[in-house]
Design a protein around this motif. Structure first.
Motif, PDB file in Angstrom:
ATOM      1  N   ASN A   1       0.803  -1.219   0.000  1.00 26.32           N
ATOM      2  CA  ASN A   1       0.000   0.000   0.000  1.00 26.32           C
ATOM      3  C   ASN A   1       0.836   1.270   0.000  1.00 26.32           C
ATOM      4  N   PHE A   2       1.981   1.236   0.681  1.00 19.38           N
ATOM      5  CA  PHE A   2       2.718   2.479   0.922  1.00 19.38           C
ATOM      6  C   PHE A   2       4.173   2.458   0.451  1.00 19.38           C
ATOM      7  N   GLY A   3       4.674   1.304   0.013  1.00 18.63           N
ATOM      8  CA  GLY A   3       6.110   1.171  -0.206  1.00 18.63           C
ATOM      9  C   GLY A   3       6.657   1.845  -1.442  1.00 18.63           C
ATOM     10  N   ASP A   4       5.824   2.200  -2.403  1.00 21.34           N
ATOM     11  CA  ASP A   4       6.323   2.734  -3.673  1.00 21.34           C
ATOM     12  C   ASP A   4       5.874   4.164  -3.947  1.00 21.34           C
ATOM     13  N   ASP A   5       5.501   4.912  -2.904  1.00 25.32           N
ATOM     14  CA  ASP A   5       4.991   6.262  -3.127  1.00 25.32           C
ATOM     15  C   ASP A   5       5.195   7.081  -1.860  1.00 25.32           C
ATOM     16  N   THR A   6       4.840   8.353  -1.916  1.00 24.98           N
ATOM     17  CA  THR A   6       4.842   9.209  -0.729  1.00 24.98           C
ATOM     18  C   THR A   6       3.452   9.797  -0.544  1.00 24.98           C
ATOM     19  N   PHE A   7       3.109  10.052   0.733  1.00 22.88           N
ATOM     20  CA  PHE A   7       1.767  10.515   1.086  1.00 22.88           C
ATOM     21  C   PHE A   7       1.916  11.645   2.106  1.00 22.88           C
ATOM     22  N   HIS A   8       2.341  12.796   1.630  1.00 18.94           N
ATOM     23  CA  HIS A   8       2.657  13.908   2.517  1.00 18.94           C
ATOM     24  C   HIS A   8       1.429  14.694   2.944  1.00 18.94           C
ATOM     25  N   ASP A   9       0.252  14.185   2.574  1.00 17.47           N
ATOM     26  CA  ASP A   9      -1.006  14.747   3.079  1.00 17.47           C
ATOM     27  C   ASP A   9      -1.568  13.884   4.205  1.00 17.47           C
ATOM     28  N   THR A  10      -0.767  12.928   4.727  1.00 13.86           N
ATOM     29  CA  THR A  10      -1.268  11.918   5.660  1.00 13.86           C
ATOM     30  C   THR A  10      -0.349  11.788   6.871  1.00 13.86           C
ATOM     31  N   VAL A  11      -0.976  11.645   8.029  1.00 13.03           N
ATOM     32  CA  VAL A  11      -0.264  11.349   9.289  1.00 13.03           C
ATOM     33  C   VAL A  11      -0.659   9.951   9.734  1.00 13.03           C
ATOM     34  N   TYR A  12       0.334   9.147  10.109  1.00  9.39           N
ATOM     35  CA  TYR A  12       0.112   7.741  10.474  1.00  9.39           C
ATOM     36  C   TYR A  12       0.365   7.560  11.975  1.00  9.39           C
ATOM     37  N   VAL A  13      -0.691   7.214  12.714  1.00 10.43           N
ATOM     38  CA  VAL A  13      -0.557   6.876  14.138  1.00 10.43           C
ATOM     39  C   VAL A  13      -0.311   5.379  14.205  1.00 10.43           C
ATOM     40  N   ASN A  14       0.881   4.986  14.597  1.00  9.65           N
ATOM     41  CA  ASN A  14       1.330   3.618  14.370  1.00  9.65           C
ATOM     42  C   ASN A  14       1.620   2.837  15.650  1.00  9.65           C
ATOM     43  N   THR A  15       1.211   1.549  15.628  1.00  8.65           N
ATOM     44  CA  THR A  15       1.550   0.603  16.694  1.00  8.65           C
ATOM     45  C   THR A  15       2.248  -0.628  16.146  1.00  8.65           C
ATOM     46  N   ASN A  16       2.419  -0.707  14.821  1.00  7.33           N
ATOM     47  CA  ASN A  16       2.928  -1.933  14.212  1.00  7.33           C
ATOM     48  C   ASN A  16       4.412  -1.818  13.906  1.00  7.33           C
ATOM     49  N   PRO A  17       5.240  -2.734  14.444  1.00  4.71           N
ATOM     50  CA  PRO A  17       6.690  -2.638  14.241  1.00  4.71           C
ATOM     51  C   PRO A  17       7.133  -2.746  12.795  1.00  4.71           C
ATOM     52  N   TYR A  18       6.273  -3.272  11.919  1.00  7.96           N
ATOM     53  CA  TYR A  18       6.685  -3.407  10.535  1.00  7.96           C
ATOM     54  C   TYR A  18       6.774  -2.056   9.820  1.00  7.96           C
ATOM     55  N   LEU A  19       6.080  -1.028  10.306  1.00  5.60           N
ATOM     56  CA  LEU A  19       6.170   0.272   9.644  1.00  5.60           C
ATOM     57  C   LEU A  19       7.611   0.792   9.680  1.00  5.60           C
ATOM     58  N   PRO A  20       8.253   0.878  10.860  1.00  7.62           N
ATOM     59  CA  PRO A  20       9.669   1.268  10.846  1.00  7.62           C
ATOM     60  C   PRO A  20      10.580   0.193  10.273  1.00  7.62           C
ATOM     61  N   ARG A  21      10.206  -1.071  10.407  1.00  7.00           N
ATOM     62  CA  ARG A  21      11.036  -2.151   9.865  1.00  7.00           C
ATOM     63  C   ARG A  21      11.179  -2.018   8.351  1.00  7.00           C
ATOM     64  N   LEU A  22      10.140  -1.506   7.689  1.00 11.92           N
ATOM     65  CA  LEU A  22      10.155  -1.300   6.239  1.00 11.92           C
ATOM     66  C   LEU A  22      10.599   0.116   5.854  1.00 11.92           C
ATOM     67  N   ASP A  23      11.050   0.891   6.852  1.00  8.24           N
ATOM     68  CA  ASP A  23      11.501   2.277   6.639  1.00  8.24           C
ATOM     69  C   ASP A  23      10.386   3.177   6.117  1.00  8.24           C
ATOM     70  N   LEU A  24       9.158   2.863   6.452  1.00  9.01           N
ATOM     71  CA  LEU A  24       8.032   3.687   6.025  1.00  9.01           C
ATOM     72  C   LEU A  24       7.791   4.866   6.958  1.00  9.01           C
ATOM     73  N   ASP A  25       8.587   4.954   8.022  1.00  7.65           N
ATOM     74  CA  ASP A  25       8.480   6.077   8.948  1.00  7.65           C
ATOM     75  C   ASP A  25       9.439   7.203   8.578  1.00  7.65           C
ATOM     76  N   ASP A  26      10.118   7.093   7.461  1.00  9.94           N
ATOM     77  CA  ASP A  26      11.134   8.063   7.071  1.00  9.94           C
ATOM     78  C   ASP A  26      10.787   8.683   5.725  1.00  9.94           C
ATOM     79  N   GLY A  27       9.894   9.680   5.740  1.00  5.00           N
ATOM     80  CA  GLY A  27       9.577  10.436   4.540  1.00  5.00           C
ATOM     81  C   GLY A  27       8.400   9.944   3.731  1.00  5.00           C
ATOM     82  N   THR A  28       7.836   8.790   4.088  1.00  6.46           N
ATOM     83  CA  THR A  28       6.694   8.282   3.322  1.00  6.46           C
ATOM     84  C   THR A  28       5.448   9.115   3.586  1.00  6.46           C
TER      85      THR A  28
END
Length: 313
Positions: free
Chosen positions: A93-120
């Motif tokens: 869903n999120f790995g191949d694009d950026t969504f700078h109109d969106t804020v993600y409140v996260n509890t899942n360790p895979y988000l940082p594990r996939l580096d989706l917390d850095d600029g996505t």
């Protein structure tokens, strides 16, 4: 596909070509079943292409349990998820694009594990530091408080609110009695000490009825907190799930042994048919995109620790 290639390389590097051949043969029936499922149900929904201001994700929530159990007001539909695990859902869903109109409140360790917390996204409100060490997960009340603050701080952004429940570990009174946790996946089998691994290997005295009770209990708990959250956010809200969970079903049309948990890349209704509850609003937020906020990334050690607690390592 990328995941399967990574797994194939890992098997080859650690166990050799003979084991890789065995693993590949084991996946052939699964891939045939996947093909049949996709022909019947389509390729799935990319959540960012849908119309919403707030997207509430209930981790590992099956459509059938949601439709039978949840009485929140709205129009309930179903969608086919892009993944049968959080890792696959997030990556596709999120790995191949950026969504700078969106804020993600996260509890899942895979988000940082996939580096989706850095600029996505414009920002990620990462709650892994708010981990409840006794429950070995993030409590839904913590998520609600963080979501309310994010809604106030970022009034012109879409908001994704990712709860870990009803995903194991079970946090209700019944569920707390189930101590087994920690499972890993390889190319063919599921091993370990979580309740899903024990059920698969017939190494537990906990009956399936009790496990279902604990699973539904987790859903009831998180839905009560979602109910409170809905009173504090403005705009059109959709409640969905990243994936479901197998609780003793067999894959088809090529039959398999009974399956438990949510293995990567397996497409069956219990795993990828998810709720899509639309709660309309007369008031919509004016959504704007802006440069992402610098994020403090979590340590690999913390991420791995959280993944183990949730049964992924």
């Amino acid at each position: 596909m990328r995941h399967h290639l990574r797994r194939a390389k890992h098997v080859y590097d650690t166990r050799g070509s003979k084991e890789l051949a065995k693993a590949t043969l084991g996946y052939i029936p699964i891939e045939i079943n996947n093909l049949v499922f996709r022909l019947r149900h389509g390729s799935g929904t990319k959540v960012m292409n849908e119309d919403w201001d707030n997207l509430v994700i209930l981790d590992a929530c099956r459509y059938d349990m949601f439709s039978e159990r949840v009485d929140l007001k709205g129009e309930l539909e179903s969608r086919i998820s892009l993944g049968s695990t959080s890792e696959e859902f997030l990556e596709r869903n999120f790995g191949d694009d950026t969504f700078h109109d969106t804020v993600y409140v996260n509890t899942n360790p895979y988000l940082p594990r996939l580096d989706l917390d850095d600029g996505t996204f414009h920002a990620v409100v990462d709650l892994l530091n708010e981990w409840d060490s006794e429950l070995q997960t993030v409590h839904p009340e913590t998520v609600c408080n963080a979501a309310h603050k994010a809604h106030e701080e970022f009034p012109n952004k879409r908001l994704i609110i990712h709860f870990m429940q009803p995903h194991y570990p079970f946090i209700g009174e019944t569920g707390k009695q189930i101590e087994a946790r920690g499972w890993t996946t390889d190319d063919v089998t599921i091993n370990g000490t979580s309740i899903w691994g024990h059920l698969r290997n017939d190494t537990t005295n906990v009956d399936l009825e009790t496990v279902w009770e604990a699973y539904l209990e987790n859903l009831d708990i998180v839905v009560e907190h979602v109910r409170t959250l809905l009173d504090t956010v403005i705009g059109k809200t959709v409640i969905t799930a990243d994936h479901g969970n197998l609780v003793g079903e067999r894959l088809s049309p090529i039959p398999t042994r009974k399956k438990y948990g949510h293995p990567y890349g397996v497409y069956t209704p219990e795993l990828v048919k998810v709720p899509w509850l639309v709660i309309p609003s007369d008031t919509r937020r004016k959504i704007e995109s802006s440069l992402p906020i610098d994020q403090q990334t979590k340590s690999d050690e913390m991420i791995e620790d959280r993944l183990r607690a949730l049964g992924y390592r």
